[in-house]
Motif scaffolding. Structure first.
Motif, PDB file in Angstrom:
ATOM      1  N   ALA A 162       0.823  -1.216   0.000  1.00  0.00           N
ATOM      2  CA  ALA A 162       0.000   0.000   0.000  1.00  0.00           C
ATOM      3  C   ALA A 162       0.853   1.259   0.000  1.00  0.00           C
ATOM      4  O   ALA A 162       0.444   2.302  -0.525  1.00  0.00           O
ATOM      5  CB  ALA A 162      -0.937  -0.005   1.203  1.00  0.00           C
ATOM      6  N   ALA A 163       2.071   1.157   0.566  1.00  0.00           N
ATOM      7  CA  ALA A 163       2.967   2.318   0.609  1.00  0.00           C
ATOM      8  C   ALA A 163       3.737   2.501  -0.693  1.00  0.00           C
ATOM      9  O   ALA A 163       4.554   3.410  -0.816  1.00  0.00           O
ATOM     10  CB  ALA A 163       3.942   2.174   1.775  1.00  0.00           C
ATOM     11  N   GLY A 164       3.497   1.605  -1.666  1.00  0.00           N
ATOM     12  CA  GLY A 164       4.093   1.785  -2.982  1.00  0.00           C
ATOM     13  C   GLY A 164       5.263   0.882  -3.315  1.00  0.00           C
ATOM     14  O   GLY A 164       5.878   1.028  -4.372  1.00  0.00           O
ATOM     15  N   THR A 165       5.562  -0.077  -2.435  1.00  0.00           N
ATOM     16  CA  THR A 165       6.660  -1.017  -2.702  1.00  0.00           C
ATOM     17  C   THR A 165       6.089  -2.419  -2.872  1.00  0.00           C
ATOM     18  O   THR A 165       5.480  -2.944  -1.934  1.00  0.00           O
ATOM     19  CB  THR A 165       7.680  -1.020  -1.544  1.00  0.00           C
ATOM     20  N   PRO A 166       6.243  -3.031  -4.034  1.00  0.00           N
ATOM     21  CA  PRO A 166       5.685  -4.371  -4.250  1.00  0.00           C
ATOM     22  C   PRO A 166       6.239  -5.370  -3.236  1.00  0.00           C
ATOM     23  O   PRO A 166       7.456  -5.525  -3.115  1.00  0.00           O
ATOM     24  CB  PRO A 166       6.130  -4.724  -5.677  1.00  0.00           C
ATOM     25  N   CYS A 167       5.343  -6.021  -2.518  1.00  0.00           N
ATOM     26  CA  CYS A 167       5.762  -6.903  -1.424  1.00  0.00           C
ATOM     27  C   CYS A 167       4.960  -8.202  -1.458  1.00  0.00           C
ATOM     28  O   CYS A 167       3.727  -8.181  -1.524  1.00  0.00           O
ATOM     29  CB  CYS A 167       5.584  -6.206  -0.075  1.00  0.00           C
ATOM     30  N   GLY A 168       5.644  -9.325  -1.402  1.00  0.00           N
ATOM     31  CA  GLY A 168       4.988 -10.627  -1.332  1.00  0.00           C
ATOM     32  C   GLY A 168       4.859 -11.097   0.094  1.00  0.00           C
ATOM     33  O   GLY A 168       5.492 -10.562   1.007  1.00  0.00           O
ATOM     34  N   CYS A 169       4.042 -12.120   0.299  1.00  0.00           N
ATOM     35  CA  CYS A 169       3.862 -12.711   1.616  1.00  0.00           C
ATOM     36  C   CYS A 169       4.170 -14.202   1.508  1.00  0.00           C
ATOM     37  O   CYS A 169       3.580 -14.910   0.692  1.00  0.00           O
ATOM     38  CB  CYS A 169       2.428 -12.494   2.106  1.00  0.00           C
TER      39      CYS A 169
END
Length: 240
Positions: A162-169
Motif C-alpha cells: 500500500a505504501a508503494g513497494t511491491p511486497c509478497g507474503c
C-alpha cells in the motif's frame, strides 16, 4: 544415470537414505565423500527439524559394511553451530563411525553488514518498518521482513504494498505452487520485498538484498544471525 556412473555429484535429502530404490541405485557406486550441508541438524541440539539426519551415520556405516569398503571421508558444513553443537557433531561421528573430524572454523563475522535496533511501540512498529524499507531501497535492491506469525507477515505485506513497494507474503501455510511463485518473483526482482516467516529463510540467496528487518524477535541469537545473514550476499553494504 547414477547406476551407469554418469552422475559424479549427487544432491539428496536425508529422507532418501530410507528409500530402497535410492539405496539400490548407489549400491554399486564407490562413494568418494559424504557431505552434509546444514550439518547442525545432525546434532542432538538441532535434529528436531529433520529427524532423518540422525539416521545418516548409521546408513553410512551399514552401507560401507555391505560394500566391504572403509568408511569414506565425511565433511560437515554449517553457519550456525555453537561450540556445544560442534562438539556434539564430532562426538556423533567419533562414536558412530570411529572418525575424528578436523575443525575448520571460519567465524561468523560479516563486515559488510551493519546492525541497528530501532525502538518503536507496538502501534508504531509496522509504520517504522515501512519507513525503513523506503529508505533502504531508495537506490534499488531488495529486502526481507521476517515475522513470527503468518498473520503478521500478511499484514506487513499489505502495508508495504500500500505504501508503494511491491511486497509478497511467504509462509508455511501456502500451497507449494504459491510459495514457488512468490519466491521466483522475489528472486527475479518483480517483488522488492518479501514479508515472511522463517519458512522463507533457509533457501534465499538473493545477492542484492540491501536489508533484513525483523518485525518480531527471533527465538535465538543463532536464528537471528541466520536470518540477518540473508542481507548483503553480494558483499556490498546492507543493514539488518
Amino acid at each position: 544415470r547414477i547406476r551407469l556412473g554418469d552422475v559424479a555429484l549427487l544432491y539428496v535429502s536425508p529422507e532418501q537414505l530410507r528409500n530402497r530404490s535410492f539405496r539400490d541405485a548407489i549400491a554399486h557406486r564407490e562413494i568418494g565423500c559424504w557431505v552434509f550441508d546444514e550439518a547442525h541438524c545432525l546434532s542432538k541440539w538441532g535434529h528436531d527439524f529433520r529427524p532423518d539426519y540422525l539416521y545418516a551415520g548409521r546408513f553410512i556405516r551399514e552401507f560401507s559394511q555391505a560394500q566391504n569398503v572403509p568408511i569414506p571421508p565425511i565433511a560437515c558444513f554449517t553457519a550456525t553451530a555453537k561450540p556445544d553443537v560442534i562438539d556434539d557433531l564430532c562426538e556423533h561421528f567419533s562414536e558412530g563411525l570411529g572418525l575424528k573430524l578436523e575443525r575448520f572454523l571460519g567465524g561468523h563475522e560479516r563486515e559488510n553488514l551493519s546492525y541497528l535496533v530501532v525502538a518503536a511501540s507496538k502501534a508504531q512498529k509496522a509504520q517504522r518498518i515501512v519507513e525503513l524499507l523506503s529508505h533502504e531501497l531508495k537506490d534499488g535492491g531488495a529486502a526481507v521482513v521476517f515475522c513470527a506469525t503468518r498473520k503478521t507477515a500478511q499484514t506487513m505485506s499489505e502495508l508495504v504494498t500500500a505504501a508503494g513497494t511491491p511486497c509478497g507474503c511467504f509462509h508455511g501455510g501456502l500451497e507449494s505452487e504459491a510459495k514457488k511463485d512468490i519466491q521466483q518473483r522475489f528472486m527475479q526482482g518483480e517483488l522488492a520485498v518479501s514479508a515472511a516467516t522463517i519458512a522463507f529463510g533457509m533457501g534465499v540467496d538473493k545477492p542484492d538484498s540491501r536489508g533484513v528487518s525483523h518485525a518480531d524477535s527471533p527465538g535465538s541469537l543463532e536464528n537471528y544471525l541466520q536470518e540477518a545473514g540473508r542481507a548483503g550476499r553480494d558483499g556490498l553494504g546492507a543493514r539488518c
